[in-house]
Design an enzyme around this catalytic site. Sequence first.
Site, PDB file in Angstrom:
ATOM      1  N   ASP A 155       0.849  -1.307   0.163  1.00  0.00           N
ATOM      2  CA  ASP A 155       0.115   0.138  -0.065  1.00  0.00           C
ATOM      3  C   ASP A 155       0.948   1.174   0.102  1.00  0.00           C
ATOM      4  OD1 ASP A 155      -2.222   1.824   0.194  1.00  0.00           O
ATOM      5  OD2 ASP A 155      -1.820   1.935   2.533  1.00  0.00           O
ATOM      6  N   SER A 156       0.384   2.346  -0.298  1.00  0.00           N
ATOM      7  CA  SER A 156       1.175   3.707  -0.168  1.00  0.00           C
ATOM      8  C   SER A 156       1.588   3.925   1.342  1.00  0.00           C
ATOM      9  CB  SER A 156       0.227   4.772  -0.824  1.00  0.00           C
ATOM     10  OG  SER A 156      -0.959   5.094   0.055  1.00  0.00           O
ATOM     11  N   GLY A 189      -3.092   9.029  -3.936  1.00  0.00           N
ATOM     12  CA  GLY A 189      -4.245   9.525  -4.385  1.00  0.00           C
ATOM     13  C   GLY A 189      -4.572  10.677  -5.216  1.00  0.00           C
ATOM     14  N   CYS A 195      -3.891  -1.068  -2.011  1.00  0.00           N
ATOM     15  CA  CYS A 195      -4.238   0.202  -2.075  1.00  0.00           C
ATOM     16  C   CYS A 195      -5.119   0.569  -3.287  1.00  0.00           C
ATOM     17  CB  CYS A 195      -2.913   1.008  -2.464  1.00  0.00           C
ATOM     18  SG  CYS A 195      -2.977   2.764  -3.073  1.00  0.00           S
ATOM     19  N   GLU A 205      -5.341  10.169   9.249  1.00  0.00           N
ATOM     20  CA  GLU A 205      -3.990   9.897   9.434  1.00  0.00           C
ATOM     21  C   GLU A 205      -3.700  10.688  10.651  1.00  0.00           C
ATOM     22  OE1 GLU A 205      -0.702   9.712   6.749  1.00  0.00           O
ATOM     23  OE2 GLU A 205      -1.815   7.950   5.883  1.00  0.00           O
ATOM     24  N   CYS A 255     -11.204   3.253  -0.414  1.00  0.00           N
ATOM     25  CA  CYS A 255      -9.641   3.756  -0.122  1.00  0.00           C
ATOM     26  C   CYS A 255      -9.659   3.161   1.204  1.00  0.00           C
ATOM     27  CB  CYS A 255      -9.767   5.368   0.049  1.00  0.00           C
ATOM     28  SG  CYS A 255      -8.450   5.838   0.927  1.00  0.00           S
ATOM     29  N   HIS A 284      -8.264   3.981   3.782  1.00  0.00           N
ATOM     30  CA  HIS A 284      -8.237   4.551   5.065  1.00  0.00           C
ATOM     31  C   HIS A 284      -9.581   5.082   5.672  1.00  0.00           C
ATOM     32  CE1 HIS A 284      -4.107   5.975   4.089  1.00  0.00           C
ATOM     33  NE2 HIS A 284      -4.078   6.650   5.453  1.00  0.00           N
TER      34      HIS A 284
END
Lengths: 285, 285
Positions: A29-30, A62, A92, A171, A203, A205
Amino acid sequence: MIIVFSKGRIKSISTKDEGFKRNAIGVFDSGVGGLTVFREILKALPNEDCFYLGDTARLPYGTKSKETVTTFAVKNTEFLVSLGIKFLVVACNTAASAGLETIEEKFDIPTIGVVLPGAEKAVKVTKNGKVGVIGTRSTIMSGAYKAEIANIDPDVQVFQQPCPLFVPLAEEGWTENEVAHLVAEEYLAEFSAHGVDTLILGCTHYPLLKKAIQQAVGYDVQLIDSALPIAWEVKKRLEKMGIEREENERKYKFFVTDDPENFVRVGEPFLGHNIDDVEHVDIVV
Amino acid sequence: MIIVFSKGRIKSISTKDEGFKRNAIGVFDSGVGGLTVFREILKALPNEDCFYLGDTARLPYGTKSKETVTTFAVKNTEFLVSLGIKFLVVACNTAASAGLETIEEKFDIPTIGVVLPGAEKAVKVTKNGKVGVIGTRSTIMSGAYKAEIANIDPDVQVFQQPCPLFVPLAEEGWTENEVAHLVAEEYLAEFSAHGVDTLILGCTHYPLLKKAIQQAVGYDVQLIDSALPIAWEVKKRLEKMGIEREENERKYKFFVTDDPENFVRVGEPFLGHNIDDVEHVDIVV
């Protein structure tokens, strides 16, 4: 030799030796978002060794172009392949939307991205045939979810919305405060006008913002988080290929391209428990 | 030969030939933020050719480690030096905080970062000796502003606060809406308790959020934007070294490491006018 069916193409994967089956599953993933996927893979496949690579030096993906994200995705895959893996998970959404095809062309390793299992689940779940997709600007612009859904069922209507602020909010750990709710309302107001009954969290996240998202779209809307569907899809494919492990004292390890410290701090809420074994790798310049 | 005084060290810069003076000023930033600095440089130095490099493939820098940011900063400098520049401006607070020393060691080019002029101005402006600094997590953790201010006047008290969401807010164009005001209040509430009368906007994105920031800290607090002080400092240094140009039909050009399209879309509000001549450069992997 193992025959792999990938996007309708047949690939033959050399098992090299008996050791191939003992290779790990590689996930990239990033950054930390893919840890929500990694967590489900660890649970669903308790005998498999697993590697996780977070490309923290170059995140986020993204906001970046398809070409740049594809270049990064190929670099990440090269690294995981160099460790000896038997299966690759692109955890991702942006990288899966942009670079999955290139990865499948370049590498002889069975590969899956997060987009397909999420799209499949949404089509199964929707009752009124109206599905919403939220993701990074790059994922939405790629139209990857729209294309996968059209492939599965062309009658399903898809409504899309990029939500660039969700990643930094997650984050920052601002997942349930007033700001999170306000941002969710700003982005998601349109969906109820469209009458969607299913919303894909496109996504990795976004599951951290589930509460704010659910409140903004209303409690009748079913949220689709790809983490679980992809973990089960990996399990199914390993079994189909006969390369799942039956017994193994499983090990797993994390690699990051930037400093491990920040990854541990931000990543633990995504993984849901402690992150111990993290190594910095220098694959960036 | 030109003698340059840099951080107390003396460097001799070879002028190569008469052409040195005709070289451009090179400016880099992680993305679009440095355009607020570039704009002031274009205004203050109307005869100078200027290059701007936005490292958009690897942005943001503010969440990344000192080592990684320094690696990127060196790469960016190598590229600008390869174009032939006479002066380098590190227009990114994070890069200046992390990598300025390394750049000055590695390259024989007069260099300035955004931190020093902002710190100098804040010390000049404060009346009660209480200065606030806001910036990315990386800039604040580096303590660069704190160190520079202590260097200038050790009696000035410095209060710091990282504001990671300001960059994505500015890039999303959400600079004056309810979310922007709410985020600013969350981050900046403490400053009035400390009684600061001066606040350094220690990130080149933040001037776009000036209104929300000003309202959150109160209208008595003086906001310090480094863009103008650094532009004037560049002018002063060029004159001192005798390498300013007197007459020239000035040209300027933009380079980006990711796709130009997004840079133009997001960057224009930062520059304040159209961005025309943008070239993609491949210095990332």
